[in-house]
Design a protein around this motif. Structure first.
Motif, PDB file in Angstrom:
ATOM      1  N   HIS A 158      85.044  55.029 137.634  1.00  0.00           N
ATOM      2  CA  HIS A 158      85.979  55.962 138.008  1.00  0.00           C
ATOM      3  C   HIS A 158      86.747  56.329 136.752  1.00  0.00           C
ATOM      4  O   HIS A 158      86.777  55.545 135.690  1.00  0.00           O
ATOM      5  CB  HIS A 158      87.116  55.106 138.749  1.00  0.00           C
ATOM      6  N   LYS A 159      87.160  57.655 136.781  1.00  0.00           N
ATOM      7  CA  LYS A 159      87.564  58.151 135.548  1.00  0.00           C
ATOM      8  C   LYS A 159      89.267  58.238 135.698  1.00  0.00           C
ATOM      9  O   LYS A 159      89.833  58.342 136.767  1.00  0.00           O
ATOM     10  CB  LYS A 159      87.213  59.590 135.447  1.00  0.00           C
ATOM     11  N   GLY A 160      89.943  57.963 134.511  1.00  0.00           N
ATOM     12  CA  GLY A 160      91.252  58.073 134.532  1.00  0.00           C
ATOM     13  C   GLY A 160      92.077  56.812 133.941  1.00  0.00           C
ATOM     14  O   GLY A 160      91.152  55.846 133.435  1.00  0.00           O
ATOM     15  N   PHE A 161      93.192  56.607 133.753  1.00  0.00           N
ATOM     16  CA  PHE A 161      94.076  55.439 133.477  1.00  0.00           C
ATOM     17  C   PHE A 161      94.581  54.632 134.435  1.00  0.00           C
ATOM     18  O   PHE A 161      95.024  55.261 135.647  1.00  0.00           O
ATOM     19  CB  PHE A 161      95.050  56.009 132.543  1.00  0.00           C
ATOM     20  N   THR A 162      94.561  53.497 134.440  1.00  0.00           N
ATOM     21  CA  THR A 162      95.358  52.470 135.433  1.00  0.00           C
ATOM     22  C   THR A 162      96.972  52.694 134.905  1.00  0.00           C
ATOM     23  O   THR A 162      97.405  52.959 134.153  1.00  0.00           O
ATOM     24  CB  THR A 162      94.742  51.102 135.355  1.00  0.00           C
ATOM     25  N   LEU A 163      97.480  52.222 136.153  1.00  0.00           N
ATOM     26  CA  LEU A 163      98.961  52.041 135.718  1.00  0.00           C
ATOM     27  C   LEU A 163      99.442  51.195 134.657  1.00  0.00           C
ATOM     28  O   LEU A 163     100.281  51.278 133.857  1.00  0.00           O
ATOM     29  CB  LEU A 163      99.828  51.633 136.927  1.00  0.00           C
ATOM     30  N   VAL A 164      98.632  50.124 134.414  1.00  0.00           N
ATOM     31  CA  VAL A 164      98.939  49.366 133.577  1.00  0.00           C
ATOM     32  C   VAL A 164      98.687  49.744 132.157  1.00  0.00           C
ATOM     33  O   VAL A 164      99.536  49.666 131.137  1.00  0.00           O
ATOM     34  CB  VAL A 164      98.125  47.869 133.752  1.00  0.00           C
TER      35      VAL A 164
END
Length: 156
Positions: free
Chosen positions: A9-15
């Motif tokens: 999965h591409k993108g950033f996590t909330l953390v």
């Protein structure tokens, strides 16, 4: 259609975003006071330069009239100068001033000029600067309203 569990999965996590925001906040908290100190020092330097320029204007005034008197507004002896800018930094608009310039004493042979911090400005707690006709320079560094014997310098 089934999703493959091994699909990336591409993108950033909330953390990750929260950690980034925290790091930026810490850096800002450290850098902002240093930046404000730099700006205060720069404004003080501009006021010192403007006082020296006002002193030169007073010398020209004395050469023409043989006295330091009547160099303030409405030909008064003391007050805001009429022969030079009334604020500092003098190259900025009046509304952006950090200091007001004053002729606090003037006689036939001596003067005292001051740069007083503007209330509500960044310089408000910085203390006044003074320049004397005999070449002495003073800075009320502790901002107590008077020049102490250890404050006769601009870079104490």
């Amino acid at each position: 259609m089934r999703l493959n569990n091994k699909q990336k999965h591409k993108g950033f996590t909330l953390v990750e975003l929260m950690i980034t925001v925290a790091i930026v906040g810490i850096i800002t908290a450290i850098a902002f006071p240093s930046y404000q100190g730099f700006i205060k020092s720069t404004n003080r330097g501009a006021a010192q330069a403007d006082l020296v320029s006002l002193a030169s204007a007073l010398e020209r005034h004395k050469a023409a009239s043989f006295t330091y008197k009547a160099a303030a507004e409405s030909s008064a002896d003391t007050g805001k100068p009429e022969i030079f800018h009334q604020h500092s930094p003098s190259n900025e608009p009046y509304d952006d001033r950090q200091y007001d310039l004053y002729i606090s004493e003037a006689s036939g042979s001596a003067y005292v000029i001051e740069a007083r911090p503007v209330t509500g400005s960044l310089q408000a707690s910085d203390g006044k600067l003074a320049f004397y006709s005999d070449g002495r320079r003073a800075w009320d560094e502790n901002n107590n309203g008077s020049i102490g014997s250890d404050e006769y310098c601009w870079n104490c």
